[in-house]
Write a protein that holds these residues in place. Structure first.
Motif, PDB file in Angstrom:
ATOM      1  N   ARG A  52       0.852  -1.195   0.000  1.00 27.81           N
ATOM      2  CA  ARG A  52       0.000   0.000   0.000  1.00 27.81           C
ATOM      3  C   ARG A  52       0.890   1.249   0.000  1.00 27.81           C
ATOM      4  O   ARG A  52       2.081   1.181   0.304  1.00 27.81           O
ATOM      5  N   GLU A  73      -5.497   4.652  -6.917  1.00 29.62           N
ATOM      6  CA  GLU A  73      -6.333   3.456  -6.795  1.00 29.62           C
ATOM      7  C   GLU A  73      -7.026   3.155  -8.117  1.00 29.62           C
ATOM      8  O   GLU A  73      -7.093   2.013  -8.550  1.00 29.62           O
ATOM      9  N   ARG A  77      -4.214   0.658  -9.139  1.00 30.24           N
ATOM     10  CA  ARG A  77      -4.789  -0.382  -8.279  1.00 30.24           C
ATOM     11  C   ARG A  77      -3.919  -0.673  -7.066  1.00 30.24           C
ATOM     12  O   ARG A  77      -3.766  -1.829  -6.652  1.00 30.24           O
ATOM     13  N   PRO A  79      -3.629   0.121  -3.028  1.00 31.13           N
ATOM     14  CA  PRO A  79      -4.393   0.742  -1.939  1.00 31.13           C
ATOM     15  C   PRO A  79      -3.642   1.949  -1.378  1.00 31.13           C
ATOM     16  O   PRO A  79      -2.428   1.889  -1.185  1.00 31.13           O
TER      17      PRO A  79
END
Ligand code: M6R
Length: 366
Positions: A52, A73, A77, A79
């Motif tokens: 992330r 995001e 893609r 987080p």
């Protein structure tokens, strides 16, 4: 030194087309279909393997981080969490060596952001800086980074720093999306060519200045003001409200448009101007119905709309147009009228636009 402008803030608002062009220089290579950024290329695996991304920042830079959350995001893609540096540093956050932390700071000297970086480094995260001031403390403390190249920002109210931060973060998101294969070739190229048109579209958005002055004159006596937006433009609503607060001292709040019915709608009456970002993208129909709800409660509506819009025009007291672009890039255009609106209101109220009371350009103490 103000280049013929009355205030640094106005000069810096008008500098945005050239500032963004400077941000692109050597990076956005549309014909080759490439985005070149050494700080990312040299650390590509850190980013593509990241579980992330945590973005830490304060104030306007935090708003740029929120816009980046949508684009990272959406396209790459990955987080993303966006944190106020001042909260992050004191809440014993869970951070590991698989996290990438992006610190955003115009000045590169903000104490809370600096402390958040040190904490993230201690916990083994890779820390990337997005700063404007070359050689600043944060640019030196981070493992790698990308400068915004906006040029000196003197006005306390951040303007060109914000749009160039979004620009850099968009370039990074696109680069990562390409590396991770989460974007199609066609989409990637479409984004690149749209990005290239942004400086010219900002020039067009700036042409509404005289009209925005009229709107400012109409609402300068307001005691409160609400800013609404959805999706990519929710952070722009927050930023619009912050701009108005800090230089005109009018109380303003930004909200995601759909949250209105969970509380703020109670505030709406004929004395409440509501600035609604309603570009013809994303959640347009839903925003139009939010506008109807405001109208039925006699709220005054200032719509920020796409060129040629008619639905919002029929409902709103005023509309301010911006050129059309793809949804992810709308914040770079919708921000412009909001900057000008707060600027003119503050000037009309006789406030010290470049140096508002109680505020410093860089907050080097916590
Ligand atoms: O230099 P930084 O980007 O770290 O500064 C963060 C905030 O202090 C700054 O954005 C502040 O909110 C501005 N005055 C907003 O216009």
């Amino acid at each position: 030194e103000k280049g013929g402008f009355e205030h640094f803030m106005l000069k810096e608002i008008y500098e945005q087309p050239s500032a963004i062009t400077d941000t692109y220089r050597g990076r956005l290579l549309v014909d080759e279909g490439v985005i070149r950024m050494a700080g990312i290329d040299d650390n590509l695996e850190r980013f593509t393997n990241a579980k992330r991304i945590i973005i830490v920042a304060c104030g306007t830079s935090w708003h740029a981080g929120l816009v980046a959350e949508y684009i990272f995001e959406d396209l790459a893609r990955i987080p993303v969490e966006v944190e106020y540096a001042s909260e992050f540093r004191y809440r014993n956050p869970v951070i590991t060596s698989e996290d990438v932390v992006i610190a955003i700071s115009q000045s590169g000297e903000t104490a809370d952001t600096m402390a958040a970086i040190k904490l993230a480094k201690e916990k083994g995260a890779f820390v990337f800086g997005v700063c404007n001031v070359v050689g600043s403390s944060i640019s030196r403390e981070t493992h790698a980074g990308a400068y915004t190249h906006a040029g000196p920002e003197i006005g306390v109210a951040s303007t060109k720093a914000f749009t160039t931060q979004i620009t850099v973060l968009t370039l990074i998101a696109l680069k990562l999306a390409k590396a991770k294969g989460t974007i199609s070739k066609t989409d990637f190229h479409m984004h690149l060519s749209e990005l290239e048109t942004i400086p010219q579209k900002i020039e067009v958005a700036l042409l509404s200045n005289d009209h925005i002055k009229e709107v400012a004159d109409k609402y300068k006596e307001a005691r409160n003001c609400l800013y609404l937006g959805r999706g990519y433009n929710f952070p722009v609503a927050l930023e619009g409200a912050l701009k108005l607060k800090e230089i005109s001292y009018i109380h303003a709040e930004g909200y995601p448009a759909a949250e209105m019915k969970h509380g703020p709608i109670a505030l709406i009456d004929e004395d409440m101007p509501v600035v609604v970002i309603a570009t013809r993208k994303g959640h347009y129909e839903k925003v139009v119905s939010n506008i109807q709800e405001i109208k039925s409660r006699q709220g005054k509506i200032i719509g920020i709309v796409t060129e040629g819009d008619t639905s919002v025009r029929d409902l709103a007291d005023y509309v301010i147009e911006v050129p059309d672009t793809i949804e992810s890039l709308t914040p770079l255009l919708t921000t412009i009228p909001l900057q000008l609106l707060s600027y003119h209101i503050a000037v009309m109220l006789g406030k010290n636009v470049d140096q508002p009371r109680n505020l410093a350009k860089s907050v080097t103490v916590e």
